[in-house]
Design a protein around this motif. Structure first.
Motif, mmCIF file in Angstrom:
data_model
loop_
_atom_site.group_PDB
_atom_site.id
_atom_site.type_symbol
_atom_site.label_atom_id
_atom_site.label_comp_id
_atom_site.label_asym_id
_atom_site.label_seq_id
_atom_site.Cartn_x
_atom_site.Cartn_y
_atom_site.Cartn_z
ATOM 1 N N SER A 1 -57.861 48.106 -4.852
ATOM 2 C CA SER A 1 -57.061 46.987 -4.359
ATOM 3 C C SER A 1 -56.735 47.134 -2.873
ATOM 4 O O SER A 1 -56.871 46.188 -2.097
ATOM 5 C CB SER A 1 -55.766 46.894 -5.162
ATOM 6 N N ARG B 1 -59.849 46.663 -0.755
ATOM 7 C CA ARG B 1 -60.185 45.235 -0.734
ATOM 8 C C ARG B 1 -59.270 44.495 0.239
ATOM 9 O O ARG B 1 -59.715 43.676 1.041
ATOM 10 C CB ARG B 1 -60.045 44.646 -2.143
ATOM 11 N N GLN C 1 -59.536 38.661 -4.286
ATOM 12 C CA GLN C 1 -60.067 39.050 -5.583
ATOM 13 C C GLN C 1 -61.226 38.143 -5.988
ATOM 14 O O GLN C 1 -62.196 38.602 -6.583
ATOM 15 C CB GLN C 1 -58.986 38.995 -6.660
ATOM 16 N N LEU D 1 -64.421 39.326 -4.315
ATOM 17 C CA LEU D 1 -64.926 40.546 -4.951
ATOM 18 C C LEU D 1 -65.520 40.204 -6.318
ATOM 19 O O LEU D 1 -66.574 40.721 -6.684
ATOM 20 C CB LEU D 1 -63.810 41.591 -5.091
ATOM 21 N N GLU E 1 -58.329 46.423 -10.987
ATOM 22 C CA GLU E 1 -57.322 46.926 -10.052
ATOM 23 C C GLU E 1 -56.081 47.450 -10.762
ATOM 24 O O GLU E 1 -55.292 48.179 -10.165
ATOM 25 C CB GLU E 1 -56.967 45.841 -9.038
ATOM 26 N N LEU F 1 -67.722 46.309 -2.004
ATOM 27 C CA LEU F 1 -66.743 46.496 -0.918
ATOM 28 C C LEU F 1 -67.387 47.067 0.345
ATOM 29 O O LEU F 1 -66.752 47.115 1.392
ATOM 30 C CB LEU F 1 -65.611 47.418 -1.371
#
Length: 128
Positions: free
Chosen positions: A15, A18, A25, A28, A43, A60
């Motif tokens: 998290s 990111r 989110q 991703l 997460e 990522l």
């Protein structure tokens, strides 16, 4: 026990990475080919299987080791090194990499993505 007190909470590390990469989110989830709810579950997980962790790391743009070894304290220490110079300006900071290499790398990735898009469109057109 909260996630902040668990140093090896892999989901929290994902998290934070990111967020540092300014990725939502949803973005991703799209990169992983899954839903936003699935990313939320990832997460919130303390552990993650190696295959899923590798997929998340690739999405990522980091290594699995970077996720496993990530800590907020290390990030703070890294950014505090910019304040250690006597002149306290960013002009004295030298890149540890060649920016031109990064441009070439990005160009190659873009070119590969375009090739894949053309192949997909050609296949789709043949199917009609």
């Amino acid at each position: 026990m909260s996630t902040l007190t668990k140093p090896n909470h892999i989901g929290r590390k994902i998290s934070r990475i990111r967020e540092l990469r300014d990725m939502k989110q949803e973005a991703l989830a799209q990169a992983l080919g899954t839903s936003q709810q699935a990313v939320s579950n990832i997460e919130n997980s303390e552990t993650l299987d190696d295959d899923k962790l590798l997929a998340v790391a690739n999405a990522l743009g980091v290594t699995v080791e970077a996720i496993k070894n990530f800590s907020d304290e290390a990030m703070i220490s890294y950014f505090n090194t910019f304040n250690d110079s006597p002149n306290n300006n960013f002009g004295n900071h030298h890149c540890a990499f060649n920016p031109l290499d990064k441009v070439v790398e990005l160009y190659e990735r873009l070119l590969q993505a375009e090739k894949e898009k053309v192949e997909y469109l050609e296949k789709a057109q043949k199917g009609k």
